[in-house]
Design a protein around this motif. Sequence first.
Motif, PDB file in Angstrom:
ATOM      1  N   GLN A 161      -1.529  31.330   4.324  1.00  0.00           N
ATOM      2  CA  GLN A 161      -2.052  32.156   3.189  1.00  0.00           C
ATOM      3  C   GLN A 161      -4.136  31.952   3.019  1.00  0.00           C
ATOM      4  OE1 GLN A 161      -1.435  27.255   2.123  1.00  0.00           O
ATOM      5  NE2 GLN A 161      -0.434  28.219   0.186  1.00  0.00           N
ATOM      6  N   ASP A 171      -4.521  30.155  -8.271  1.00  0.00           N
ATOM      7  CA  ASP A 171      -2.644  31.148  -9.179  1.00  0.00           C
ATOM      8  C   ASP A 171      -3.231  32.874  -9.389  1.00  0.00           C
ATOM      9  OD1 ASP A 171      -1.860  28.289  -9.455  1.00  0.00           O
ATOM     10  OD2 ASP A 171      -3.361  27.927 -10.910  1.00  0.00           O
ATOM     11  N   GLY A 199      -1.917  34.430  -6.609  1.00  0.00           N
ATOM     12  CA  GLY A 199      -0.532  34.692  -6.487  1.00  0.00           C
ATOM     13  C   GLY A 199      -0.544  32.860  -5.320  1.00  0.00           C
ATOM     14  N   LEU A 200      -0.817  31.975  -5.135  1.00  0.00           N
ATOM     15  CA  LEU A 200      -0.580  31.166  -3.791  1.00  0.00           C
ATOM     16  C   LEU A 200      -0.087  29.829  -4.464  1.00  0.00           C
ATOM     17  CD1 LEU A 200      -4.146  30.272  -1.911  1.00  0.00           C
ATOM     18  CD2 LEU A 200      -2.326  31.788  -1.122  1.00  0.00           C
ATOM     19  N   SER A 201       1.247  30.237  -3.957  1.00  0.00           N
ATOM     20  CA  SER A 201       1.534  28.547  -4.477  1.00  0.00           C
ATOM     21  C   SER A 201       1.278  27.354  -3.672  1.00  0.00           C
ATOM     22  CB  SER A 201       2.719  28.437  -4.207  1.00  0.00           C
ATOM     23  OG  SER A 201       4.399  27.983  -4.545  1.00  0.00           O
ATOM     24  N   LEU A 202       0.719  26.564  -4.314  1.00  0.00           N
ATOM     25  CA  LEU A 202      -0.169  25.493  -3.797  1.00  0.00           C
ATOM     26  C   LEU A 202       0.932  24.018  -4.730  1.00  0.00           C
ATOM     27  CD1 LEU A 202      -3.314  26.259  -3.774  1.00  0.00           C
ATOM     28  CD2 LEU A 202      -2.209  26.330  -1.391  1.00  0.00           C
ATOM     29  N   PRO A 203       0.978  23.266  -3.653  1.00  0.00           N
ATOM     30  CA  PRO A 203       1.657  22.009  -4.046  1.00  0.00           C
ATOM     31  C   PRO A 203       0.891  21.023  -4.741  1.00  0.00           C
ATOM     32  CG  PRO A 203       0.887  21.468  -2.314  1.00  0.00           C
ATOM     33  CD  PRO A 203       1.014  22.749  -2.349  1.00  0.00           C
ATOM     34  N   PRO A 204       1.163  20.597  -5.987  1.00  0.00           N
ATOM     35  CA  PRO A 204       0.221  19.639  -6.926  1.00  0.00           C
ATOM     36  C   PRO A 204      -0.948  18.917  -6.607  1.00  0.00           C
ATOM     37  CG  PRO A 204       1.988  19.844  -7.725  1.00  0.00           C
ATOM     38  CD  PRO A 204       2.462  20.102  -6.278  1.00  0.00           C
TER      39      PRO A 204
END
Length: 82
Positions: free
Chosen positions: A6, A69, A72-77
């Motif tokens: 990431q 966001d 395009g990073l998918s991060l956990p809540p």
Amino acid sequence: MLTPEQQQAVAQHLNTRAQQPTCPVCGTTSMRVQRDVLALPTAGADTSDIRRVIITCTYCGHDMHFDPDVMGLSLPPSTSEA
């Protein structure tokens, strides 16, 4: 925390979508993507934190914050404790 993959994706995003990041304080281009993600608390109890990726100037230490966001990073809540 960001994984090394990431961190690389953030660096690649900045290199392809913007000019090479330059520190607004000292003018150098020596930047590092931090592993930690900044979580800014919001006023409402039912809303989640605003999270930002931190880019630090390795010369003077100035931090810049970017929206994961948009990158395009998918991060956990995130979870915040009162």
